[in-house]
Structure formats: C-alpha cells, structure tokens
Enzyme design. Structure first.
Site, PDB file in Angstrom:
ATOM      1  N   SER A 141       1.248  -2.656   4.494  1.00  0.00           N
ATOM      2  CA  SER A 141       1.063  -1.790   5.672  1.00  0.00           C
ATOM      3  C   SER A 141       2.150  -0.712   5.683  1.00  0.00           C
ATOM      4  O   SER A 141       3.134  -0.806   4.934  1.00  0.00           O
ATOM      5  CB  SER A 141       1.152  -2.626   6.952  1.00  0.00           C
ATOM      6  OG  SER A 141       2.490  -3.049   7.151  1.00  0.00           O
TER       7      SER A 141
ATOM      8  N   ASP B 283      -2.748  -0.756   3.609  1.00  0.00           N
ATOM      9  CA  ASP B 283      -3.460  -1.266   4.783  1.00  0.00           C
ATOM     10  C   ASP B 283      -3.233  -0.298   5.955  1.00  0.00           C
ATOM     11  O   ASP B 283      -2.095   0.093   6.236  1.00  0.00           O
ATOM     12  CB  ASP B 283      -2.856  -2.655   5.106  1.00  0.00           C
ATOM     13  CG  ASP B 283      -3.655  -3.427   6.133  1.00  0.00           C
ATOM     14  OD1 ASP B 283      -4.863  -3.169   6.277  1.00  0.00           O
ATOM     15  OD2 ASP B 283      -3.061  -4.329   6.770  1.00  0.00           O
TER      16      ASP B 283
ATOM     17  N   ASP C 184      -7.429   4.865   8.010  1.00  0.00           N
ATOM     18  CA  ASP C 184      -7.955   4.320   9.258  1.00  0.00           C
ATOM     19  C   ASP C 184      -8.054   5.426  10.313  1.00  0.00           C
ATOM     20  O   ASP C 184      -7.110   5.702  11.038  1.00  0.00           O
ATOM     21  CB  ASP C 184      -7.039   3.190   9.745  1.00  0.00           C
ATOM     22  CG  ASP C 184      -7.538   2.567  11.029  1.00  0.00           C
ATOM     23  OD1 ASP C 184      -8.556   3.038  11.572  1.00  0.00           O
ATOM     24  OD2 ASP C 184      -6.903   1.604  11.497  1.00  0.00           O
TER      25      ASP C 184
ATOM     26  N   HIS D 117      -6.760  -8.045  15.714  1.00  0.00           N
ATOM     27  CA  HIS D 117      -5.481  -8.247  15.030  1.00  0.00           C
ATOM     28  C   HIS D 117      -4.520  -9.145  15.812  1.00  0.00           C
ATOM     29  O   HIS D 117      -4.597  -9.229  17.029  1.00  0.00           O
ATOM     30  CB  HIS D 117      -4.801  -6.886  14.796  1.00  0.00           C
ATOM     31  CG  HIS D 117      -5.462  -6.075  13.727  1.00  0.00           C
ATOM     32  ND1 HIS D 117      -6.234  -4.987  14.005  1.00  0.00           N
ATOM     33  CD2 HIS D 117      -5.468  -6.218  12.382  1.00  0.00           C
ATOM     34  CE1 HIS D 117      -6.687  -4.476  12.864  1.00  0.00           C
ATOM     35  NE2 HIS D 117      -6.244  -5.202  11.867  1.00  0.00           N
ATOM     36  N   GLY D 118      -3.623  -9.765  15.071  1.00  0.00           N
ATOM     37  CA  GLY D 118      -2.523 -10.499  15.681  1.00  0.00           C
ATOM     38  C   GLY D 118      -2.819 -11.971  15.916  1.00  0.00           C
ATOM     39  O   GLY D 118      -3.896 -12.474  15.600  1.00  0.00           O
TER      40      GLY D 118
ATOM     41  N   GLY E  53      -8.476  -8.394  10.911  1.00  0.00           N
ATOM     42  CA  GLY E  53      -8.199  -9.312  12.024  1.00  0.00           C
ATOM     43  C   GLY E  53      -8.840 -10.669  11.858  1.00  0.00           C
ATOM     44  O   GLY E  53      -9.389 -11.231  12.796  1.00  0.00           O
TER      45      GLY E  53
ATOM     46  N   SER F 111      -7.503 -13.698  10.929  1.00  0.00           N
ATOM     47  CA  SER F 111      -6.713 -14.928  10.975  1.00  0.00           C
ATOM     48  C   SER F 111      -7.363 -15.912  11.936  1.00  0.00           C
ATOM     49  O   SER F 111      -8.012 -15.516  12.906  1.00  0.00           O
ATOM     50  CB  SER F 111      -5.275 -14.629  11.410  1.00  0.00           C
ATOM     51  OG  SER F 111      -4.525 -14.171  10.298  1.00  0.00           O
TER      52      SER F 111
ATOM     53  N   ILE G 158      -6.117 -11.156   6.027  1.00  0.00           N
ATOM     54  CA  ILE G 158      -5.392 -12.231   6.709  1.00  0.00           C
ATOM     55  C   ILE G 158      -3.888 -11.959   6.609  1.00  0.00           C
ATOM     56  O   ILE G 158      -3.340 -11.883   5.507  1.00  0.00           O
ATOM     57  CB  ILE G 158      -5.738 -13.606   6.091  1.00  0.00           C
ATOM     58  CG1 ILE G 158      -7.239 -13.906   6.307  1.00  0.00           C
ATOM     59  CG2 ILE G 158      -4.862 -14.717   6.697  1.00  0.00           C
ATOM     60  CD1 ILE G 158      -7.767 -15.104   5.559  1.00  0.00           C
ATOM     61  N   ASP G 159      -3.261 -11.803   7.736  1.00  0.00           N
ATOM     62  CA  ASP G 159      -1.816 -11.595   7.787  1.00  0.00           C
ATOM     63  C   ASP G 159      -1.165 -12.595   8.745  1.00  0.00           C
ATOM     64  O   ASP G 159      -0.263 -13.348   8.376  1.00  0.00           O
ATOM     65  CB  ASP G 159      -1.532 -10.148   8.235  1.00  0.00           C
ATOM     66  CG  ASP G 159      -0.055  -9.799   8.152  1.00  0.00           C
ATOM     67  OD1 ASP G 159       0.745 -10.645   7.712  1.00  0.00           O
ATOM     68  OD2 ASP G 159       0.329  -8.673   8.530  1.00  0.00           O
TER      69      ASP G 159
HETATM   70  P1  13P Z   1      -4.736 -10.745  11.310  1.00  0.00           P
HETATM   71  O1  13P Z   1      -3.723 -10.239  12.292  1.00  0.00           O
HETATM   72  O2  13P Z   1      -5.875 -11.421  12.014  1.00  0.00           O
HETATM   73  O3  13P Z   1      -4.141 -11.586  10.260  1.00  0.00           O
HETATM   74  O4  13P Z   1      -5.377  -9.452  10.597  1.00  0.00           O
HETATM   75  C1  13P Z   1      -4.703  -8.809   9.541  1.00  0.00           C
HETATM   76  C2  13P Z   1      -5.288  -7.493   9.207  1.00  0.00           C
HETATM   77  O5  13P Z   1      -6.383  -7.116   9.602  1.00  0.00           O
HETATM   78  C3  13P Z   1      -4.509  -6.630   8.311  1.00  0.00           C
HETATM   79  O6  13P Z   1      -5.088  -5.373   8.170  1.00  0.00           O
HETATM   80  O1  G3H Z   2      -3.271  -5.059  10.672  1.00  0.00           O
HETATM   81  C1  G3H Z   2      -2.048  -5.081  10.619  1.00  0.00           C
HETATM   82  C2  G3H Z   2      -1.371  -5.949   9.625  1.00  0.00           C
HETATM   83  O2  G3H Z   2      -1.311  -7.281  10.085  1.00  0.00           O
HETATM   84  C3  G3H Z   2      -0.040  -5.399   9.270  1.00  0.00           C
HETATM   85  O3  G3H Z   2       0.881  -5.563  10.296  1.00  0.00           O
HETATM   86  O4  G3H Z   2       1.818  -3.293  10.627  1.00  0.00           O
HETATM   87  O5  G3H Z   2       3.058  -5.324  11.415  1.00  0.00           O
HETATM   88  O6  G3H Z   2       2.867  -4.839   8.969  1.00  0.00           O
HETATM   89  P1  G3H Z   2       2.233  -4.689  10.326  1.00  0.00           P
HETATM   90 ZN    ZN Z   3      -6.178  -4.676   9.878  1.00  0.00          ZN
END
Ligand code: 13P
Ligand code: G3H
Ligand code: ZN
Length: 320
Positions: free
Chosen positions: A56, A93, A115, A189-190, A223, A225, A266-267
């Site tokens: 990212s 990303d 994006d 997200h999150g 998003g 997760s 998945i983050d």
């Molecule tokens: P999560 O926050 O659900 O893991 O999504 C990550 C994501 O979409 C990164 O671009």
């Molecule tokens: O969609 C966002 C990703 O989870 C990346 O998060 O911008 O905090 O690195 P970040």
């Molecule tokens: Zn994302």
C-alpha cells in the site's frame, strides 16, 4: 527504470486467466516488513500457490519503497531456495494517483491498482485509462475499482458502502482497458466490519449480475478478512482491548472464489495473527527482549493463517 521481468516477477494476466477458469482465487497478502514477506512466501511455496505481494501507499511510507522492491526481488530467490518457483506478482494496493502508479512501475512493480472509486464515474474512467495507457507500455497489469467499500482505504475512510452498479461495469472495462476490476458487494476494510448481531453478506447476486455483463473478466474482492474470533479472543486474553467485531465468513469467500473472483485481498487477519502471537510472548515471558523471540512466533502464526487461507478459502493450493 527497472523492469519487473528482470526481477523474476510476473504480471497478473496469466494467473488470473487460470484462476477464473479453475474456480479459485489468487491470494493478495499485504506486506510491510521482512517477517510478513517471509511467512507469505513460506506459506505459498509449501502449498504451491501463486501469490500477489501487495504494497500500500502506507507500506511504502513505512518501509521505504526501495527496500520493499528489493524484498520482492529477494522473495523470488527465496521461493526458489525453498524449493518451488511459484509465480509472484508485486502489486501496488490502492494507488491514488497517476504519479504513484508510474513511480511503482519504474521501480519494478508488475501490477498496480488505480483506485478512482471515490471519484465521479467519468473522472474514474479518465484516470484509470491514463494509468492503463502507461502501464501497458511495460506489460504491467492494472486493477481498477467501481463502487465504494466501507471502512478505511489508506487515508480514505467511507462510512457506508455503495455497491458496484452492474450496469456500469461493461462500459468501464471497455473505456479504460483495465485488466481486472475490484467491486463492492458487501465486503469492507479493516478489523471492524460488522458488529455482533449483524449478518455479514457478500451479495453474490450482484456478483453474478456483473459476471453476466463481463463474462470471464477477472474480478477482485477487497476487504476480505474474516476476523477470526479465536485470534481476537487470544489478543484480548493477553491484554488487548479489541472491540467485538465480525468479518466476512470464509465459506462465502470460498463460494465467491469459484466464480470470476480471481483475487482476494487479506490484510487485517494477518495483523491480528501477528498481534496475538506477540501479545502471548509478552504476557507469558515478560523478561524476553530479543525481537526474534516474539517476531519468530508471529511469523509462524502468520504462515499458519496464510496456509489456511490458501487451502480452505481461496482454493489456490497446487495451482502454481
Ligand atoms: P482487509 O482489511 O479486510 O484485510 O482488506 C484488505 C484489503 O482490501 C487490502 O486492499
Ligand atoms: O486496504 C488497505 C490495506 O489493508 C492497506 O492498509 O494503508 O494501512 O497499509 P494500509
Ligand atoms: Zn483494499
């Protein structure tokens, strides 16, 4: 200008085509440091899965763009050393500007996301098209986005989501020339996606409507997760203070990945797994101060999580 091809990376074109045909999705795991990168590669080599290493804008700021690039290059060699040459994509990303996408491409990224989902439709089209025109000169693939996800996307935070409008996708894909499309169908997200009592639902009906309009076109889910409840409990047991939250059920993601959904992001689940493992060491061994003694277990927990995702959620095991 460094070409990703010299680094041994691949773009997403071929792995997406195979994933759409094969009814699975390629994992896109975010990384910011060495331990995350090691566990992603270990997990994907062991399961023989293709993988997208995702960076990212925040990761670039945190870790330094040059270091991340060399780490991705190292990841290719590391995978070979571990015994299997899996396809590895280095992907930006949530790129938020043309300039950022260009900078990543010049540094060796094989894929970028632009994006423009928060922009008015025509502006999203114009920006995405401009990035595609540049990227395709270097055989770099581009992901666009239509529809807005709730939650935090880097500095952008949306309170509520706007589902992707199926009637727009064909026009968007045709006008921009993107290689894949991120859509909004109920993921967000999150780590705080849904409150207990709420019913998470991926709108498969919208997904299928979109698929009808652009048959076989690679679709991306952000998003995604699942916020594993055992990991949340572990974090809170060892002194954390996470609020109750529910993520996207893994069976719904498995279902979606059987369709044209070929990339699942998945983050947050990885962040939770690392935190749980580190908190456990800190709570059980308060005298420990060697970072390897807590980052090592964090890396093991991440690897286990990623292997589970590959095998049971994405279905990408043995697809490398
Ligand atoms: P999560 O926050 O659900 O893991 O999504 C990550 C994501 O979409 C990164 O671009
Ligand atoms: O969609 C966002 C990703 O989870 C990346 O998060 O911008 O905090 O690195 P970040
Ligand atoms: Zn994302």
């Amino acid at each position: 200008m460094v070409s990703y091809k010299e680094l041994g990376l691949v773009n997403s074109r071929e792995i997406f085509a195979k994933a759409v045909k094969g009814g699975y999705a390629v994992p896109a795991f975010n990384f910011n440091n060495m331990e995350q990168m090691q566990s992603i590669i270990q997990a994907c080599v062991e399961t023989k899965s293709p993988v997208i290493l995702q960076v990212s804008k925040g990761a670039r700021q945190y870790a330094n763009q040059t270091l991340l690039r060399y780490m991705a290059q190292g990841a290719v060699e590391y995978a070979k050393e571990l015994g299997y040459n899996i396809p590895i994509v280095l992907h930006l990303d949530h790129g938020d500007s043309y300039e950022l996408c260009v900078s990543c491409i010049e540094l060796g990224f094989s894929s970028v996301m632009i994006d423009g989902s928060s922009l008015p439709y025509e502006e999203n089209v114009a920006l995405t098209k401009k990035v595609v025109e540049y990227a395709h000169k270097y055989d770099v693939t581009v992901e666009g986005e239509l529809g807005v996800l709730a939650g935090v996307e880097d500095e952008v935070c949306a309170e509520a989501h706007t589902y992707t409008r199926p009637e727009e996708v064909e026009d968007f894909v045709k006008k921009t020339g993107v290689d894949s499309l991120a859509i909004s169908i109920g993921t967000s997200h999150g780590a705080y996606k849904f409150k207990p009592g709420q019913k998470p639902e991926i709108r498969l009906d919208i997904l299928h409507e979109i698929e009808k309009r652009i048959p076989g076109f690679p679709i991306v889910l952000h998003g995604s997760s699942s916020v594993p409840q055992d990991i949340v409990a572990q974090i809170n047991h060892y002194g954390g203070a996470l609020k109750d939250s529910i993520g996207i059920p893994e069976d719904q993601l498995r279902e979606a990945s059987k369709s044209a959904v070929c990339k699942i992001n998945i983050d947050s689940d990885g962040r939770l797994a690392m935190t749980g493992a580190i908190r456990k060491v800190f709570a059980e061994k308060p005298a420990e101060f060697d970072p390897r003694k807590y980052l090592g277990p964090a890396r093991d927990a991440l690897k286990e999580l990623y292997m589970h995702k590959v095998r049971n959620v994405l279905g990408s095991e043995n697809k490398a």
